[in-house]
Write an enzyme that holds these catalytic residues in place. Structure first.
Site, PDB file in Angstrom:
ATOM      1  N   GLY A   1     -10.159 -11.353   5.752  1.00 29.43           N
ATOM      2  CA  GLY A   1     -10.303 -11.714   4.301  1.00 29.43           C
ATOM      3  C   GLY A   1      -8.791 -11.937   3.642  1.00 29.43           C
ATOM      4  CG  PHE A   2      -5.242 -10.086   5.130  1.00 31.27           C
ATOM      5  CD1 PHE A   2      -4.506  -9.416   4.691  1.00 31.27           C
ATOM      6  CD2 PHE A   2      -6.286  -9.433   5.930  1.00 31.27           C
ATOM      7  CE1 PHE A   2      -4.325  -8.114   4.716  1.00 31.27           C
ATOM      8  CE2 PHE A   2      -6.251  -8.031   6.218  1.00 31.27           C
ATOM      9  CZ  PHE A   2      -5.217  -7.365   5.520  1.00 31.27           C
ATOM     10  N   GLY A   3      -6.587 -14.419   4.274  1.00 35.04           N
ATOM     11  CA  GLY A   3      -6.378 -16.001   3.815  1.00 35.04           C
ATOM     12  C   GLY A   3      -7.198 -16.175   2.563  1.00 35.04           C
TER      13      GLY A   3
ATOM     14  CE1 TYR B   1      -8.154 -22.935   3.644  1.00 36.47           C
ATOM     15  CE2 TYR B   1      -8.154 -24.743   5.199  1.00 36.47           C
ATOM     16  CZ  TYR B   1      -7.758 -23.850   4.711  1.00 36.47           C
ATOM     17  OH  TYR B   1      -6.372 -23.167   5.051  1.00 36.47           O
TER      18      TYR B   1
END
Length: 223
Positions: free
Chosen positions: A159-161, A195
């Site tokens: 979940g960092f991106g 995305y």
């Protein structure tokens, strides 16, 4: 007299990891330089990597630099403990955002010492996003263009991106901007899926073009 109710069972916390997104500062340039180099290797573009710490300092943190009106970098930092109060909290341009992720298992970071932050003994840098203003001609509104986003290998798929992208999108919405654009490599299926899941439009009919190096000099000097 009624019997006392049994104590409530609390859900196990697992392994909490604190995440902080903040504006980068000139003191972060060594880490930014290492992250960009890792990104170049990951994308198979290390032969194009020529950035230096002095060049990054001069272009990203010039005396006239103004966050969100020019090149801007968010860093995402991690710590096994809550972040202490810091000067970042008083930044007039951006107040850091903090989240807590409860992981099934702790993350082993083999480069923890390399990316150790000078702003806390147990804090290290996990990734970055670099973006700058562009313009949506048809909307008649400014926007942001995300030039680079990179999360170190051991922190991916956690979940960092998403956290970094959310920070950019939140800032764009706060400023009344109309869009956020970026480019993704066509072989990076994980990124494409990510995305699409977050609601982005993948505009296949657009082709990315670039002038650089000698071609830029030659064309720029043409009559």
């Amino acid at each position: 007299m009624a019997a006392a109710a049994p104590p409530l069972e609390t859900a196990p916390l697992g392994h909490p990891l604190f995440k902080r997104v903040r504006l980068a500062t000139p003191s972060d340039v060594p880490h930014i330089h290492k992250l960009i180099h890792q990104m170049a290797v990951y994308e198979g573009l290390s032969h194009l990597f020529s950035a230096t710490e002095p060049s990054l300092s001069a272009t990203l943190f010039s005396p006239t630099h103004h966050p969100f009106r020019s090149f801007t970098i968010f860093l995402i930092e991690v710590s096994p403990n809550p972040f202490a109060d810091s000067l970042f909290d008083a930044n007039p341009f951006y107040k850091p955002t903090v989240e807590v992720a409860n992981l099934d298992r702790p993350i082993h970071d083999p480069e923890r010492e390399t990316f150790k932050s000078p702003h806390g003994n147990d804090v290290c840098v996990a990734g970055f996003v670099l973006f700058f203003p562009n313009y949506a001609t048809l909307l008649g509104k400014p926007g942001f263009y995300v030039e680079s986003l990179y999360v170190r290998k051991c922190y991916r798929r956690q979940g960092f991106g998403r956290t970094l992208f959310s920070a950019v999108a939140r800032q764009a919405a706060k400023m009344g901007y109309g869009k956020v654009d970026w480019v993704v490599l066509d072989w990076n299926v994980n990124a494409l899926k990510f995305y699409e899941e977050m609601g982005a439009d993948i505009i296949a009919e657009h082709r990315f073009c670039r002038l650089t190096g000698e071609a830029l000099k030659a064309f720029g000097g043409a009559d």
